[in-house]
Design an enzyme around this catalytic site. Structure first.
Site, PDB file in Angstrom:
ATOM      1  CG  ASN A  96      -1.880  -1.164   1.087  1.00  0.00           C
ATOM      2  OD1 ASN A  96      -2.070  -1.809   0.378  1.00  0.00           O
ATOM      3  ND2 ASN A  96      -2.584  -1.449   2.332  1.00  0.00           N
ATOM      4  CG  HIS A 146     -20.695  36.419 -30.584  1.00  0.00           C
ATOM      5  ND1 HIS A 146     -21.573  36.239 -29.494  1.00  0.00           N
ATOM      6  CD2 HIS A 146     -20.216  37.882 -30.453  1.00  0.00           C
ATOM      7  CE1 HIS A 146     -21.332  37.010 -28.518  1.00  0.00           C
ATOM      8  NE2 HIS A 146     -20.919  38.034 -29.086  1.00  0.00           N
ATOM      9  CB  SER A 198     -10.736  11.497 -49.005  1.00  0.00           C
ATOM     10  OG  SER A 198     -11.777  10.874 -49.308  1.00  0.00           O
ATOM     11  CE  LYS A 225     -12.726  15.903 -47.435  1.00  0.00           C
ATOM     12  NZ  LYS A 225     -13.315  15.222 -46.516  1.00  0.00           N
ATOM     13  CG  ASN A 285      -9.708  14.432 -44.923  1.00  0.00           C
ATOM     14  OD1 ASN A 285     -10.365  15.461 -45.480  1.00  0.00           O
ATOM     15  ND2 ASN A 285     -10.024  13.112 -45.519  1.00  0.00           N
ATOM     16  CD  GLU A 316     -10.781  15.944 -38.887  1.00  0.00           C
ATOM     17  OE1 GLU A 316     -11.946  16.748 -39.353  1.00  0.00           O
ATOM     18  OE2 GLU A 316     -10.317  15.066 -38.990  1.00  0.00           O
ATOM     19  CE1 TYR A 359      -4.302   0.084  -2.590  1.00  0.00           C
ATOM     20  CE2 TYR A 359      -5.509  -1.897  -1.900  1.00  0.00           C
ATOM     21  CZ  TYR A 359      -4.928  -1.204  -2.893  1.00  0.00           C
ATOM     22  OH  TYR A 359      -4.848  -1.537  -4.266  1.00  0.00           O
ATOM     23  CE  LYS A 379      -1.273   1.101  -9.552  1.00  0.00           C
ATOM     24  NZ  LYS A 379      -2.387   1.135  -8.936  1.00  0.00           N
TER      25      LYS A 379
END
Ligand code: ARG
Length: 459
Positions: A108, A154, A275, A281, A283, A288, A315, A323
């Protein structure tokens, strides 16, 4: 029946329970810190006369050999968890004396020690990575103090700003992230070793000595708290969550900016993907993924808070769940910082023409028209209303403010003079925002110099 407690039990562990209970599959990653903690413990036992100096030396050497095996991929990962695996291997290597290592210690206090040592190193690594990203941002900012871009509120064009100013906003966020990590580190850097299972020990141990050997700044004061506390993990996960918030906002902007609608940046092939279906494309997978990974880090924070909230002292095995959340968070933060640094180093090209065209063809200099009148004594609210009429007039005719003739300006207010054209030029709109912390070029240059100092080697 090879559990350490086998003598107490008459039935073997069910294989399903054995597998369910085991943490060796993920806590083996703690081995280097487990070894260091055990070496400090062995030295202390010898120094205190709890074992002989020779025994202490044998344990320390055997542990060093285990670390070597681990680093060479030869360590036999067997048993319930990393702590028992190390002890078992130690006994194989050095014989009976290996069984003395666990004197005056429990798993512990051991696991809490390992985790704090691991996290202290992880924090130092992440702080370095943050600083590296800050440096790269400074390098890009240095080239773009006078690059203008639309500033938004905005997500509507509001006022033009310096691109460097925009980048330095992120510098500030990462600076606070680094400070937060340092504050968390102070509380991580406290030794639970010697708390035993929960109540301390009957042996004459020296907790200050092990703490000093391990570079801990203090010892945890209460043995029950020492083995139960995972606040430090929660604090780190919270700090990590904010790092991901900042990275994700940056990622979102890069994604937006590289869309055809914005066209402010373009991706280099090294950092973009294609793509499988649409040949035209490119990307932005990298930002992302950074944006997407933020969610899992927030999830880990939530998981730990919920795991802790109902635990009685001291404990409980629930704590083993700390973990995977912690390890995954450390790896995710490290990876996200590394890829975002790469993106700014070589992944994007800034489309300066497109940025310049954007600010030259909008009405985001309208505030400066109002300020112009206000500076000539017209009360701001009135100046604001007059400017509103001017903007409407221009919009109705599909014209920019800079294209209105002086007579037209003067129809709205007699104070307008030839110098209005200079005041509403985008460069001037930016340059004249000289207030502290504003986007004026002089302010930005000063902020950049300060930022460069803050991420230099000695900071
Ligand atoms: N694998 C355990 C954990 O990660 C180590 C501590 C086990 N302690 C115990 N009393 N069973 O928490």
């Amino acid at each position: 029946m090879n559990q350490p407690w086998s003598q107490r039990f008459t039935q073997p562990l069910h294989p399903l329970v054995e597998r369910f209970n085991a943490s060796i599959g993920f806590d083996l990653a703690l081995l280097p810190w487990d070894v260091r903690g055990s070496q400090a413990h062995a030295r202390m036992l010898a120094r205190q006369g709890i074992i002989t100096p020779e025994e202490g030396e044998t344990l320390v050497q055997g542990l060093a050999q285990i670390l070597q095996e681990y680093e060479q991929g030869r360590f036999p990962a067997q048993g319930e968890d990393v702590h028992l695996a190390v002890e078992q291997r130690l006994t194989e290597l050095v014989g009976e004396v290996g069984k003395k290592l666990h004197t005056a210690r429990s798993r512990n206090d051991q696991v809490a020690t390992d985790l704090r040592l691991y996290l202290r190193d992880a924090i130092d690594d992440i702080a370095q990575r943050l600083r590296q990203l800050q440096r790269v941002l400074c390098q890009v900012a240095a080239d773009h103090v006078e690059t203008l871009m639309p500033g938004y509120t905005h997500l509507q064009r509001a006022q033009p700003v310096s691109l460097a100013h925009h980048l330095l906003a992120y510098f500030e966020m990462f600076q606070r992230d680094r400070q937060r990590l340092q504050e968390v580190r102070r509380r991580v850097n406290c030794s639970p070793l010697g708390a035993g299972a929960l109540a301390g020990t009957t042996f004459p141990i020296d907790r200050h000595y092990t703490a000093a050997l391990l570079g801990f700044e203090a010892v945890c004061a209460n043995s029950l708290d020492a083995v139960s506390d995972r606040d430090f993990v929660v604090e780190f996960l919270a700090a990590a969550s904010l790092i991901l918030v900042h990275l994700s906002r940056m990622a979102e902007e890069l994604i937006l900016w590289s869309s055809q609608e914005f066209g402010f940046i373009e991706w280099q092939d090294s950092c973009a993907t294609g793509s499988s279906m649409m040949p035209q494309k490119k990307n932005p997978d990298v930002p992302e993924l950074v944006r997407g990974k933020a969610g899992r880090v927030f999830g880990h924070l939530q998981a730990l808070l919920v795991m802790l909230k109902g635990l009685p002292l001291a404990y409980n095995k629930d704590l083993q769940e700390d973990k995977e959340a912690l390890f995954d968070t450390v790896k995710t933060v490290q990876d996200c910082l590394a890829v975002m640094t790469l993106v700014w180093q070589e992944g994007v090209v800034i489309n300066q023409d497109r940025l310049a065209a954007a600010v030259a063809t909008d009405w985001s200099n309208a505030t400066d028209v109002a300020d112009y009148l206000a500076a000539k004594g017209v009360p701001f609210r009135e100046a604001y209303q007059i400017t509103g009429q001017i903007v409407r007039f221009a919009l109705e005719q599909g014209r920019l403010l800079q294209d209105l003739r002086l007579e037209e300006w003067q129809q709205f207010h007699p104070h307008f003079a030839e110098d209005i054209y200079e005041v509403i030029r985008p460069e001037q709109v930016v340059a004249r925002r000289r207030s502290l912390g504003g986007t004026g070029f002089d302010q930005v240059r000063a902020a950049l110099a300060q930022a460069q100092r803050e991420c230099s080697d000695d900071n």
